[in-house]
Design an enzyme around this catalytic site. Structure first.
Site, mmCIF file in Angstrom:
data_model
loop_
_atom_site.group_PDB
_atom_site.id
_atom_site.type_symbol
_atom_site.label_atom_id
_atom_site.label_comp_id
_atom_site.label_asym_id
_atom_site.label_seq_id
_atom_site.Cartn_x
_atom_site.Cartn_y
_atom_site.Cartn_z
ATOM 1 N N LYS A 145 -1.662 -12.938 1.930
ATOM 2 C CA LYS A 145 -3.066 -13.507 1.962
ATOM 3 C C LYS A 145 -3.016 -15.078 2.122
ATOM 4 C CE LYS A 145 -5.636 -10.056 3.245
ATOM 5 N NZ LYS A 145 -6.307 -9.930 4.504
ATOM 6 N N TYR A 182 1.257 -8.640 -1.326
ATOM 7 C CA TYR A 182 0.024 -8.670 -0.780
ATOM 8 C C TYR A 182 -0.595 -10.032 -0.691
ATOM 9 C CZ TYR A 182 -4.957 -7.940 0.098
ATOM 10 O OH TYR A 182 -6.323 -7.954 0.426
#
Length: 196
Positions: free
Chosen positions: A169, A165
């Protein structure tokens, strides 16, 4: 905003109830914008729906207080194209695009299922880029527009069990900075938001 337009037209991805996109849609609508709230599953935006106002192509568009709901899956190019074309057919332009759709991926790196990791990147990295590539040509023709990419503090500070994750990002952050410079000459502003 086009001086001939009655209101600013906003497209927001990832608008399921309870999330950032959902809240942004309500806020934009309160400021008099014409808002297109989108999600993979329209039923997750049930509270944004009002009376059925008609159908265009295979979309049923529902509206309430200036908020219209459409199906848009950021990992499906046909879905993106159909949603953007629907909005352009109805409004003639899109002033603001908010790329909010995203997915979490929480797993120890040594146990990471690579298919799940690839899906996270499809949603968090390539999905927003695909939506921009479909939306921005109309902004370039008008010489104005704003892109808002919703990043994350996790993209700046990775934590255990969130490596995929966080890295997705970080990738979004990096190409947003590049795009800001690339699109500036066309009158398009690019904004990166770091929710913490």
């Amino acid at each position: 905003m086009d001086s001939n337009s009655k209101s600013t037209v906003v497209l927001v991805t990832g608008c399921s109830q309870g999330g950032i996109g959902h809240g942004l849609c309500c806020e934009f609508a309160q400021h008099g914008c014409t808002v297109y709230a989108t999600a993979r599953r329209v039923e997750t935006m049930e509270d944004l729906k009002g009376m059925e106002s008609g159908a265009l192509r295979f979309y049923t568009i529902r509206t309430s207080l200036g908020i219209h709901t459409l199906q848009l899956d950021v990992t499906d190019s046909a879905s993106i194209k159909a949603a953007v074309e629907t909005i352009l057919a109805l409004e003639g332009h899109i002033d603001i695009l908010v790329n909010n759709a995203g997915t979490f991926c929480v797993m120890p790196m040594l146990e990471q299922d690579l298919n799940i990791a690839r899906q996270a990147y499809e949603t968090n990295v390539w999905g927003p880029l695909a939506v921009i590539q479909t939306t921005v040509p109309s902004m370039m023709k008008r010489g104005s527009g704003t892109i808002v990419n919703i990043g994350s503090i996790a993209g700046l500070n990775a934590s255990p069990w969130a490596g995929i994750y966080s890295s997705s990002k970080s990738a979004l952050h990096a190409w947003t900075h590049s795009m800001r410079v690339e699109l500036r000459p066309y009158g398009i502003t690019t904004v990166l938001v770091y929710p913490g």
